[in-house]
Scaffold this motif. Structure first.
Motif, PDB file in Angstrom:
ATOM      1  N   ARG A   1       0.835  -1.217   0.000  1.00  8.30           N
ATOM      2  CA  ARG A   1       0.000   0.000   0.000  1.00  8.30           C
ATOM      3  C   ARG A   1       0.863   1.259   0.000  1.00  8.30           C
ATOM      4  NH1 ARG A   1      -3.309   2.516   5.004  1.00  8.30           N
ATOM      5  NH2 ARG A   1      -3.858   4.453   3.945  1.00  8.30           N
ATOM      6  N   TRP A   2       1.886   1.291   0.847  1.00  7.31           N
ATOM      7  CA  TRP A   2       2.700   2.498   1.001  1.00  7.31           C
ATOM      8  C   TRP A   2       3.560   2.748  -0.233  1.00  7.31           C
ATOM      9  CZ3 TRP A   2       0.417   4.958   4.582  1.00  7.31           C
ATOM     10  CH2 TRP A   2      -0.239   4.249   5.584  1.00  7.31           C
ATOM     11  N   LEU A   3       4.085   1.679  -0.811  1.00  6.87           N
ATOM     12  CA  LEU A   3       4.851   1.825  -2.043  1.00  6.87           C
ATOM     13  C   LEU A   3       3.950   2.266  -3.190  1.00  6.87           C
ATOM     14  CD1 LEU A   3       7.050  -1.370  -1.635  1.00  6.87           C
ATOM     15  CD2 LEU A   3       7.837   1.011  -1.453  1.00  6.87           C
ATOM     16  N   HIS A   4       2.770   1.660  -3.267  1.00  4.93           N
ATOM     17  CA  HIS A   4       1.768   2.013  -4.288  1.00  4.93           C
ATOM     18  C   HIS A   4       1.419   3.497  -4.208  1.00  4.93           C
ATOM     19  CE1 HIS A   4      -2.060   1.833  -6.473  1.00  4.93           C
ATOM     20  NE2 HIS A   4      -2.624   2.365  -5.410  1.00  4.93           N
ATOM     21  N   GLU A   5       1.149   3.978  -3.007  1.00  4.67           N
ATOM     22  CA  GLU A   5       0.774   5.385  -2.848  1.00  4.67           C
ATOM     23  C   GLU A   5       1.911   6.323  -3.237  1.00  4.67           C
ATOM     24  OE1 GLU A   5      -1.030   6.038   0.969  1.00  4.67           O
ATOM     25  OE2 GLU A   5      -2.717   4.724   0.472  1.00  4.67           O
ATOM     26  N   ALA A   6       3.138   5.988  -2.862  1.00  5.81           N
ATOM     27  CA  ALA A   6       4.282   6.825  -3.228  1.00  5.81           C
ATOM     28  C   ALA A   6       4.464   6.855  -4.747  1.00  5.81           C
ATOM     29  CB  ALA A   6       5.549   6.314  -2.540  1.00  5.81           C
ATOM     30  N   LEU A   7       4.325   5.687  -5.402  1.00  5.83           N
ATOM     31  CA  LEU A   7       4.434   5.628  -6.858  1.00  5.83           C
ATOM     32  C   LEU A   7       3.363   6.509  -7.507  1.00  5.83           C
ATOM     33  CD1 LEU A   7       5.009   2.556  -9.072  1.00  5.83           C
ATOM     34  CD2 LEU A   7       3.174   4.122  -9.599  1.00  5.83           C
ATOM     35  N   LEU A   8       2.133   6.425  -7.012  1.00  8.67           N
ATOM     36  CA  LEU A   8       1.051   7.234  -7.588  1.00  8.67           C
ATOM     37  C   LEU A   8       1.297   8.728  -7.420  1.00  8.67           C
ATOM     38  CD1 LEU A   8      -2.113   5.184  -6.778  1.00  8.67           C
ATOM     39  CD2 LEU A   8      -1.179   5.742  -9.010  1.00  8.67           C
ATOM     40  N   HIS A   9       1.765   9.132  -6.253  1.00  5.02           N
ATOM     41  CA  HIS A   9       2.063  10.555  -6.057  1.00  5.02           C
ATOM     42  C   HIS A   9       3.153  11.014  -7.024  1.00  5.02           C
ATOM     43  CE1 HIS A   9      -0.618  11.279  -2.735  1.00  5.02           C
ATOM     44  NE2 HIS A   9      -0.118  10.255  -2.066  1.00  5.02           N
ATOM     45  N   ASP A  10       4.138  10.162  -7.256  1.00  2.00           N
ATOM     46  CA  ASP A  10       5.185  10.504  -8.231  1.00  2.00           C
ATOM     47  C   ASP A  10       4.606  10.594  -9.646  1.00  2.00           C
ATOM     48  OD1 ASP A  10       6.998  10.534  -6.147  1.00  2.00           O
ATOM     49  OD2 ASP A  10       7.974   8.653  -6.702  1.00  2.00           O
ATOM     50  N   ALA A  11       3.709   9.679 -10.001  1.00  3.68           N
ATOM     51  CA  ALA A  11       3.069   9.724 -11.325  1.00  3.68           C
ATOM     52  C   ALA A  11       2.213  10.982 -11.462  1.00  3.68           C
ATOM     53  CB  ALA A  11       2.220   8.475 -11.550  1.00  3.68           C
ATOM     54  N   PHE A  12       1.450  11.306 -10.431  1.00  2.70           N
ATOM     55  CA  PHE A  12       0.624  12.522 -10.472  1.00  2.70           C
ATOM     56  C   PHE A  12       1.510  13.768 -10.578  1.00  2.70           C
ATOM     57  CE2 PHE A  12      -3.566  10.939  -8.327  1.00  2.70           C
ATOM     58  CZ  PHE A  12      -3.744  10.035  -9.361  1.00  2.70           C
ATOM     59  N   ASP A  13       2.651  13.765  -9.901  1.00  2.00           N
ATOM     60  CA  ASP A  13       3.602  14.875 -10.047  1.00  2.00           C
ATOM     61  C   ASP A  13       4.027  15.013 -11.505  1.00  2.00           C
ATOM     62  OD1 ASP A  13       3.553  15.384  -7.315  1.00  2.00           O
ATOM     63  OD2 ASP A  13       5.644  14.796  -6.961  1.00  2.00           O
ATOM     64  N   ASN A  14       4.327  13.881 -12.141  1.00  2.00           N
ATOM     65  CA  ASN A  14       4.739  13.920 -13.555  1.00  2.00           C
ATOM     66  C   ASN A  14       3.621  14.463 -14.433  1.00  2.00           C
ATOM     67  OD1 ASN A  14       7.249  12.929 -12.920  1.00  2.00           O
ATOM     68  ND2 ASN A  14       6.799  10.832 -13.561  1.00  2.00           N
ATOM     69  N   ILE A  15       2.388  14.027 -14.195  1.00  2.00           N
ATOM     70  CA  ILE A  15       1.251  14.523 -14.978  1.00  2.00           C
ATOM     71  C   ILE A  15       1.129  16.030 -14.823  1.00  2.00           C
ATOM     72  CG2 ILE A  15      -1.270  14.529 -15.177  1.00  2.00           C
ATOM     73  CD1 ILE A  15      -1.122  11.512 -14.320  1.00  2.00           C
ATOM     74  N   GLU A  16       1.153  16.499 -13.591  1.00  2.00           N
ATOM     75  CA  GLU A  16       1.024  17.942 -13.347  1.00  2.00           C
ATOM     76  C   GLU A  16       2.161  18.718 -14.003  1.00  2.00           C
ATOM     77  OE1 GLU A  16       0.827  21.119  -9.639  1.00  2.00           O
ATOM     78  OE2 GLU A  16       0.498  18.990  -9.220  1.00  2.00           O
ATOM     79  N   ARG A  17       3.388  18.218 -13.844  1.00  2.00           N
ATOM     80  CA  ARG A  17       4.558  18.906 -14.400  1.00  2.00           C
ATOM     81  C   ARG A  17       4.489  18.980 -15.922  1.00  2.00           C
ATOM     82  NH1 ARG A  17       7.964  15.596 -12.552  1.00  2.00           N
ATOM     83  NH2 ARG A  17       8.318  16.577 -10.537  1.00  2.00           N
ATOM     84  N   VAL A  18       4.140  17.875 -16.566  1.00  2.00           N
ATOM     85  CA  VAL A  18       4.098  17.851 -18.031  1.00  2.00           C
ATOM     86  C   VAL A  18       2.907  18.654 -18.558  1.00  2.00           C
ATOM     87  CG1 VAL A  18       3.834  16.370 -20.063  1.00  2.00           C
ATOM     88  CG2 VAL A  18       5.354  15.675 -18.206  1.00  2.00           C
ATOM     89  N   ALA A  19       1.748  18.509 -17.938  1.00  2.00           N
ATOM     90  CA  ALA A  19       0.531  19.164 -18.441  1.00  2.00           C
ATOM     91  C   ALA A  19       0.509  20.665 -18.198  1.00  2.00           C
ATOM     92  CB  ALA A  19      -0.708  18.521 -17.816  1.00  2.00           C
ATOM     93  N   THR A  20       1.150  21.117 -17.113  1.00  2.00           N
ATOM     94  CA  THR A  20       1.069  22.543 -16.764  1.00  2.00           C
ATOM     95  C   THR A  20       2.393  23.278 -16.889  1.00  2.00           C
ATOM     96  OG1 THR A  20       1.559  22.274 -14.397  1.00  2.00           O
ATOM     97  CG2 THR A  20      -0.753  22.015 -15.090  1.00  2.00           C
ATOM     98  N   GLY A  21       3.493  22.532 -16.976  1.00  2.00           N
ATOM     99  CA  GLY A  21       4.802  23.170 -17.026  1.00  2.00           C
ATOM    100  C   GLY A  21       5.344  23.529 -15.657  1.00  2.00           C
ATOM    101  N   ARG A  22       4.641  23.137 -14.607  1.00  2.00           N
ATOM    102  CA  ARG A  22       5.096  23.439 -13.242  1.00  2.00           C
ATOM    103  C   ARG A  22       4.550  22.374 -12.286  1.00  2.00           C
ATOM    104  NH1 ARG A  22       0.738  26.123 -14.417  1.00  2.00           N
ATOM    105  NH2 ARG A  22      -0.909  26.465 -12.907  1.00  2.00           N
TER     106      ARG A  22
END
Length: 161
Positions: free
Chosen positions: A118-139
């Motif tokens: 669970r904890w590894l899964h959640e950390a991976l998802l937060h990292d993926a969401f960070d990538n989505i936000e960074r790529v989609a918004t530039g920040r």
């Protein structure tokens, strides 16, 4: 077991959906590999494609381009259910990305899910969401941080070069 993560992204749903459509492809900019095990699908992001990341195996069982992809866990994993990404618009210039994992834990996974996976899964998802936000918004508004527990678990479960 039910585990839901969501993040609002200040970008059109079509832009975020286009990123979702690149999962497991050479153009994939959201799956956080490295530092996590890469996501591999034997036939790309198509229904029936099989693969996973690390020791977590699944198959693509539903796919709506630009909107949603559902992966059903492979038999014998100790997880009976699915996980999926869903992009929903919130007006013309904003959307939400939601990841849902739901199912039944069985066998050793009854212990492994609450203590480690669970904890590894959640950390991976937060990292993926960070990538989505960074790529989609530039920040990136606020970068996710791994907890001390996740850092300790990664000493044991992190992908090896």
């Amino acid at each position: 077991m039910q585990n839901i993560h969501r993040r609002t992204i200040d970008a059109p749903a079509a832009d975020v959906g286009a990123l979702l459509d690149q999962l497991s492809s050479p153009q994939d900019r959201i799956w956080p590999a490295p530092p996590w095990s890469p996501l591999h699908l034997d036939a790309g992001l198509t229904v029936g494609s099989r693969g996973g990341h690390g020791g977590i195996r699944y198959a693509v069982t539903e796919y709506e381009p630009g909107t949603r992809v559902r992966f059903t866990f492979a038999p014998g994993l100790g997880l009976s259910g699915y996980h999926e990404f869903l992009v929903t618009p919130e007006g013309l210039t904003r959307c939400q990305i939601v990841h849902t994992a739901t199912g039944r834990v069985e066998g050793q996974m009854r212990l492994m899910w609450p203590l480690a996976i669970r904890w590894l899964h959640e950390a991976l998802l937060h990292d993926a969401f960070d990538n989505i936000e960074r790529v989609a918004t530039g920040r990136l508004t606020r970068q996710a941080r791994w907890s001390p527990w996740v850092r300790l678990l990664r000493l044991r479960f992190a992908p090896r070069p």
